[in-house]
Design an enzyme around this catalytic site. Structure first.
Site, PDB file in Angstrom:
ATOM      1  CG  PHE A 136       6.119  17.862  65.709  1.00 39.16           C
ATOM      2  CD1 PHE A 136       4.960  18.105  66.442  1.00 39.16           C
ATOM      3  CD2 PHE A 136       7.245  18.498  65.727  1.00 39.16           C
ATOM      4  CE1 PHE A 136       5.333  18.728  67.745  1.00 39.16           C
ATOM      5  CE2 PHE A 136       7.553  18.954  67.051  1.00 39.16           C
ATOM      6  CZ  PHE A 136       6.305  19.073  68.048  1.00 39.16           C
ATOM      7  CD  GLN A 176      15.309  22.079  63.395  1.00 44.86           C
ATOM      8  OE1 GLN A 176      16.220  21.589  63.362  1.00 44.86           O
ATOM      9  NE2 GLN A 176      14.238  21.829  62.284  1.00 44.86           N
ATOM     10  N   GLY A 177      16.747  23.172  68.392  1.00 45.73           N
ATOM     11  CA  GLY A 177      17.913  23.099  69.533  1.00 45.73           C
ATOM     12  C   GLY A 177      17.539  23.847  70.748  1.00 45.73           C
ATOM     13  N   GLY A 237      10.348  22.192  70.544  1.00 43.14           N
ATOM     14  CA  GLY A 237       9.345  21.111  69.850  1.00 43.14           C
ATOM     15  C   GLY A 237       8.972  20.406  70.991  1.00 43.14           C
ATOM     16  CD  GLU A 252       0.726   9.120  59.018  1.00 42.93           C
ATOM     17  OE1 GLU A 252       0.768   8.283  57.979  1.00 42.93           O
ATOM     18  OE2 GLU A 252       0.253   9.921  59.430  1.00 42.93           O
TER      19      GLU A 252
END
Length: 392
Positions: free
Chosen positions: A215, A222-223, A227, A250
């Site tokens: 992932f 990001q942030g 996600g 996983e």
């Protein structure tokens, strides 16, 4: 000549000298890799060059790669490995080396006929999620272009075997009215076939366990909770498929575990009155039915229920903390029973109490970042993360 006696002059940190770029609309966003040991070895260093810089650039839409290697001086030694040859082992054949003009021309040429090689399965805000067709040459090529990011940003990451038809690739794009879509991130997912039992098998029932393997969200995205939303929209898409009976992850790292916990709690809040969860409701039948309905693996479901109980206690004071503590300790004991039975009783109780306290603190830390039910003007306090020495 004196420099030849100074190895540090000829040694570069591969984490520092590898410069990653995403280009879009004439601009370039730069970021550094988290790891380079899968490419350059455990020492993450490159020997034999002065002022070495490795440029690895990608187009924001097709992810067409460009590689350039620059240095001021190279040792005259046949044993010195060429960084270009090392990098090319992990990049697709289409990668353009050195000639930036040719790279731009190839991108423009590809733009003329390029379409995202897959089917859009979900969208939110300005983002769209596509399931990439790995039976299609363009889908395979996109996988080859993206996969080096697994090595650079996931510890112990490795390439998937895209020829194995049980692998899926999902890519998230940001849409724009003024330019081509931009790749935001991706995830690889493996489909495990599960034996449904003789009767269902004879009746043609198919059951699958989805396992999220890798992932990646690009650093510049990001942030922004992208996600979390990516994960949630995939999860909701899979929930609609009756063949999928469980969704697992996983070997998640701590940051993914945090994101997953918060996303799952938020999602459960939309399908269940979390305030109503108490020990009277938590019968074995209810637990198994709800867990199966939500397609959650047992460990993750247990964590979510325990966090919800603590949240309800902290917020409404309608549960006994002693009950919650015993409930959690019972699970910890059952999971670590073999190891705990080798200890004397006082040590065993101490280990369980230490593990419980650590887990409770971690739960409140996670709850501090989730908007669940709170009394007016109150938020769940967060605390420093302390890891238990038992498996939790």
């Amino acid at each position: 000549m004196a420099d030849l006696l100074k190895p540090e002059v000829w040694t570069s940190s591969s984490n520092e000298c590898l410069k990653l770029f995403i280009t879009t609309d004439g601009a370039a966003i730069n970021f550094q890799p988290s790891f380079t040991y899968p490419i350059f070895g455990d020492s993450e260093s490159i020997f034999g060059f002065k002022n070495l810089v490795i440029f690895l650039c990608f187009d924001h839409y097709t992810f067409y790669p460009f590689l350039n290697v620059k240095y001021d001086e190279k040792l005259d030694d046949d044993t010195i490995k060429d960084p270009k040859e090392t990098m090319m082992k992990f990049l697709p054949e289409s990668t353009v080396f050195k000639d930036e003009v040719k790279w731009v021309d190839e991108i423009n040429k590809e733009y003329e006929t390029y379409n995202i090689p897959g089917e859009m399965i979900s969208q939110f805000e300005t983002y769209k999620i596509y399931k990439i067709n790995l039976k299609d040459l363009d889908g395979i090529e996109l996988q080859k272009r993206l996969q080096i990011l697994v090595l650079l940003f996931i510890e112990a990451g490795s390439f998937i075997d895209y020829k194995d038809e049980l692998w899926d690739l999902y890519v998230i794009y940001e849409e724009s009215e003024t330019s081509k879509p931009s790749i935001v991130g991706f995830t690889t997912v493996y489909n495990y076939w599960k034996y449904p039992g003789s009767t269902d098998f004879d009746n043609g029932v198919e059951q699958i366990r989805k396992k999220i393997s890798q992932f990646v969200i690009l650093p510049n995205y990001q942030g922004k909770s992208i996600g979390s939303k990516f994960y949630t929209h995939l999860y909701e898409f899979w929930l609609k498929d009756p063949k999928i009976i469980e969704i697992v992850v996983e070997d998640p790292n701590e940051s993914f575990d945090d994101m997953r916990d918060k996303a799952d709690l938020t999602r459960l809040k939309s399908v269940l009155d979390l305030k109503s969860i108490n020990f009277e409701k938590l019968s074995k039948e209810w637990i198994e039915n709800f867990r199966s309905e939500q397609k959650l693996e047992k460990r993750q479901f247990n964590r979510l229920i325990e966090m919800i109980l603590l949240n309800n206690y902290k917020t409404f004071n309608n549960l006994s903390l002693k009950q919650i503590r015993l409930f959690i300790k019972k699970r910890l004991y059952e999971k670590n029973k073999e190891a705990l039975l080798t200890l004397d009783k006082p040590t065993r109780f101490d280990k369980l109490q230490t593990a419980y306290q650590s887990l409770e603190e971690d739960y409140y830390r996670i709850l501090g970042g989730v908007k669940l039910y709170t009394r007016e003007g109150e938020t769940i306090e967060s605390s420093n993360n302390k890891r238990a020495k038992l498996s939790v």
